[in-house]
Motif scaffolding. Structure first.
Motif, short mmCIF file in Angstrom:
data_model
loop_
_atom_site.label_atom_id
_atom_site.label_comp_id
_atom_site.label_asym_id
_atom_site.label_seq_id
_atom_site.Cartn_x
_atom_site.Cartn_y
_atom_site.Cartn_z
N GLU A 100 0.84 -1.18 0.00
CA GLU A 100 0.00 0.00 0.00
C GLU A 100 0.88 1.24 0.00
OE1 GLU A 100 -2.44 -0.26 3.40
OE2 GLU A 100 -3.72 -1.87 2.62
N ARG A 101 0.33 2.32 -0.52
CA ARG A 101 1.06 3.59 -0.51
C ARG A 101 0.46 4.48 0.57
NH1 ARG A 101 4.47 6.67 -3.30
NH2 ARG A 101 4.74 5.09 -4.92
N HIS A 102 1.33 4.96 1.46
CA HIS A 102 0.94 5.91 2.49
C HIS A 102 1.74 7.20 2.27
CE1 HIS A 102 -1.28 2.80 4.63
NE2 HIS A 102 -0.23 2.00 4.49
N ARG A 103 1.08 8.17 1.62
CA ARG A 103 1.73 9.43 1.26
C ARG A 103 2.94 9.16 0.37
NH1 ARG A 103 1.24 13.10 6.83
NH2 ARG A 103 -1.05 13.00 6.95
N ASP A 104 4.15 9.45 0.85
CA ASP A 104 5.34 9.29 0.00
C ASP A 104 6.11 8.03 0.33
OD1 ASP A 104 6.05 10.11 2.49
OD2 ASP A 104 7.63 11.48 1.84
N GLU A 105 5.45 7.00 0.92
CA GLU A 105 6.14 5.80 1.33
C GLU A 105 5.33 4.58 0.95
OE1 GLU A 105 8.87 5.20 5.12
OE2 GLU A 105 6.76 4.88 5.63
N LEU A 106 6.04 3.51 0.55
CA LEU A 106 5.41 2.23 0.22
C LEU A 106 5.55 1.30 1.42
CD1 LEU A 106 6.83 1.78 -3.38
CD2 LEU A 106 4.47 2.30 -2.79
N ALA A 107 4.44 0.68 1.84
CA ALA A 107 4.42 -0.20 3.00
C ALA A 107 4.01 -1.60 2.57
CB ALA A 107 3.45 0.32 4.07
N ALA A 108 4.81 -2.61 2.97
CA ALA A 108 4.53 -4.01 2.66
C ALA A 108 4.19 -4.75 3.94
CB ALA A 108 5.75 -4.66 1.99
N SER A 109 3.21 -5.65 3.87
CA SER A 109 2.82 -6.46 5.03
C SER A 109 2.54 -7.87 4.57
CB SER A 109 1.59 -5.86 5.72
OG SER A 109 0.47 -5.87 4.86
N MET A 110 2.84 -8.84 5.44
CA MET A 110 2.60 -10.26 5.19
C MET A 110 1.88 -10.85 6.40
SD MET A 110 6.39 -10.81 3.77
CE MET A 110 6.83 -9.54 4.93
N PHE A 111 0.90 -11.71 6.14
CA PHE A 111 0.05 -12.24 7.20
C PHE A 111 -0.28 -13.69 6.86
CE2 PHE A 111 -4.22 -12.67 9.25
CZ PHE A 111 -3.81 -12.47 10.57
N LEU A 112 0.10 -14.62 7.75
CA LEU A 112 -0.14 -16.06 7.56
C LEU A 112 -1.25 -16.50 8.50
CD1 LEU A 112 0.80 -18.72 6.20
CD2 LEU A 112 2.28 -19.06 8.18
N ARG A 113 -2.26 -17.20 7.97
CA ARG A 113 -3.36 -17.69 8.79
C ARG A 113 -3.73 -19.10 8.36
NH1 ARG A 113 -5.68 -14.28 4.91
NH2 ARG A 113 -7.49 -15.16 3.81
N ASP A 114 -4.42 -19.81 9.29
CA ASP A 114 -4.84 -21.17 8.98
C ASP A 114 -6.20 -21.15 8.30
OD1 ASP A 114 -6.63 -20.61 10.95
OD2 ASP A 114 -5.77 -21.95 12.45
N ARG A 115 -6.77 -22.35 8.08
CA ARG A 115 -8.03 -22.43 7.34
C ARG A 115 -9.19 -21.84 8.12
NH1 ARG A 115 -8.92 -26.72 4.99
NH2 ARG A 115 -6.95 -27.88 5.24
N ASN A 116 -9.05 -21.68 9.45
CA ASN A 116 -10.09 -21.06 10.27
C ASN A 116 -9.91 -19.56 10.41
OD1 ASN A 116 -11.34 -23.57 10.81
ND2 ASN A 116 -9.85 -23.99 12.44
N GLY A 117 -8.91 -18.99 9.76
CA GLY A 117 -8.69 -17.56 9.82
C GLY A 117 -7.86 -17.09 11.00
N ARG A 118 -7.31 -18.01 11.79
CA ARG A 118 -6.51 -17.60 12.94
C ARG A 118 -5.08 -17.28 12.51
NH1 ARG A 118 -8.26 -22.54 16.81
NH2 ARG A 118 -7.91 -23.59 14.83
N GLY A 119 -4.56 -16.18 13.02
CA GLY A 119 -3.24 -15.73 12.62
C GLY A 119 -2.13 -16.57 13.20
#
Length: 395
Positions: A100-119
């Motif tokens: 995502e772009r936040h003003r003049d900076e690019l931000a990357a995020s990674m999120f791993l979850r199981d089949r029930n949606g738990r992080g």
């Protein structure tokens, strides 16, 4: 413990798995952040024989359409894992990677979850403008995590059933003699069979192992896939033309239009003045005003367009010159190609080149009303070229 039993000794296997996992995650984050920020060369993750398989969701938010796509992230992850592709559409775990772009900076995020949606795992870092390096850093962080199934934290266990509070104890009765507390055994006989033996008491289940704490994600939830968003765009350019007037012409151009992530349409008006001051030794001031409708396809930093143009050519002589004082209409079809680079969240720079073929060519004659056709003083060539550079702003 008997005297012959030796005292228990602590084995020297080094650190526990939890400490190893924390150190590996920290190493991945530091390495990826260093690649994202400083552009340092990265190391490859050592894949195990059975790497973890995950289902990939790759999201590019508004303002990051020029960033590498999902295929680039897949290829980079496989390259970090020595050719092993960890992504599988049928895997039970889901890896959501977003930019995502936040003003003049690019931000990357990674999120791993199981089949029930738990992080199970999360990470993130940012960069100024190098989006390709940022996606490569995401691939390194994912590769270091997925190279061994044992390194992943277990999913949170189901909560234990609440224990009901114990009822208040009744006042103790006076103890009875031992003879009265033991029931008298009655011998078994054919007329009085023995009662069945009591059922064994259920064995209590072993206590569940405590799962390690789950790292909180950098955001409250995985970002949703953004829908196509329309926005108004205004532009201001400086244009240099060749073939639109006698000699070279220069002037400004204004545009207004609408844009979607993949294509755009704009209405553009240009006013150009010729730098040639003479035509056949006569002082003449020549200018042109054109209106263009431009349809473009946008692909990251590059774009290609088709355009339709209508214009008016006006000439004002310094001495009486009948033909030069009249206005000439022109029309043409052409193409445009260019490059656009972001300067901030709402402003970008742009450079383009146009090639236009006149369908109705403008021409200047010395005596336009003469009964006998004469050679034009000037006529538009078969191809006209225009170069422009300027700014675009999202409204």
């Amino acid at each position: 413990m008997t005297p012959d039993t030796p005292p228990a000794r602590r084995t020297s296997h080094g650190e526990t798995k939890r400490v190893q996992r924390i150190r590996r995650a920290a190493l991945a984050s530091v390495s990826a952040a260093a690649i994202s920020t400083l552009g340092l060369p990265s190391v490859h993750a050592e894949p195990s024989s059975t790497p973890t398989r995950v289902r990939l969701e790759f999201i590019r938010g508004p303002g990051t359409e020029h960033c590498p796509d999902e295929q680039f992230l897949r290829a980079e992850t496989a390259r970090r894992m020595e050719g092993v592709d960890p992504y599988d559409a049928e895997a039970p775990l889901t890896m959501t990677a977003s930019i995502e772009r936040h003003r003049d900076e690019l931000a990357a995020s990674m999120f791993l979850r199981d089949r029930n949606g738990r992080g199970l795992w999360a990470d993130g870092f940012s960069s100024r403008n190098d989006c390709k390096r940022l996606v490569a850093a995401m691939a390194l962080s994912i590769a270091v995590l997925l190279d061994d199934t044992a390194e992943l934290p277990a999913a949170p266990a189901a909560p234990a059933a609440p224990v009901a509070p114990a009822a208040p104890a009744a006042p103790a009765a006076p103890a009875e003699p031992a003879e009265q507390s033991i029931p008298r055994e009655v011998p078994c006989s054919p007329d009085r069979p023995c009662p069945p033996p009591p059922a064994p008491a259920p064995t209590p289940a072993p206590p569940s192992r405590k799962t390690p704490p789950v790292r909180a994600p950098t955001r409250s939830s995985a970002p949703a896939v953004p829908a196509e968003r329309f926005r108004w765009v205004a532009g201001l350019d400086a244009v240099v033309g060749l073939g639109l007037t006698p000699g070279v012409s220069v002037g400004p151009a204004l545009s207004i239009g609408g844009r979607w992530p993949a294509w755009s349409v704009a209405l553009e008006v240009r006013g150009l003045s010729s730098l040639a001051g003479k035509i056949e030794a006569v002082d003449v001031s020549v200018s042109t005003v054109t209106t263009d409708i431009v349809f473009c396809l946008d692909r990251r930093l590059l774009f290609a367009c088709g355009l339709a143009e209508v214009g008016v050519l006006r000439a004002a002589p310094g001495v009486p010159f009948d033909a030069a004082s009249r206005r000439n209409l022109s029309a043409g079809l052409g193409a445009r190609a260019g490059i656009e680079w972001p300067l901030s969240e709402n402003v970008s720079g742009q450079a383009h080149a146009d090639v236009v073929h006149p369908v109705v060519a403008a021409a200047m004659r010395r005596h336009p009303g003469a009964p006998t056709p004469e050679r034009p003083v000037w006529s538009a060539p078969a191809l006209a070229v225009a170069l422009g550079i300027g700014l675009r702003m999202n409204l």
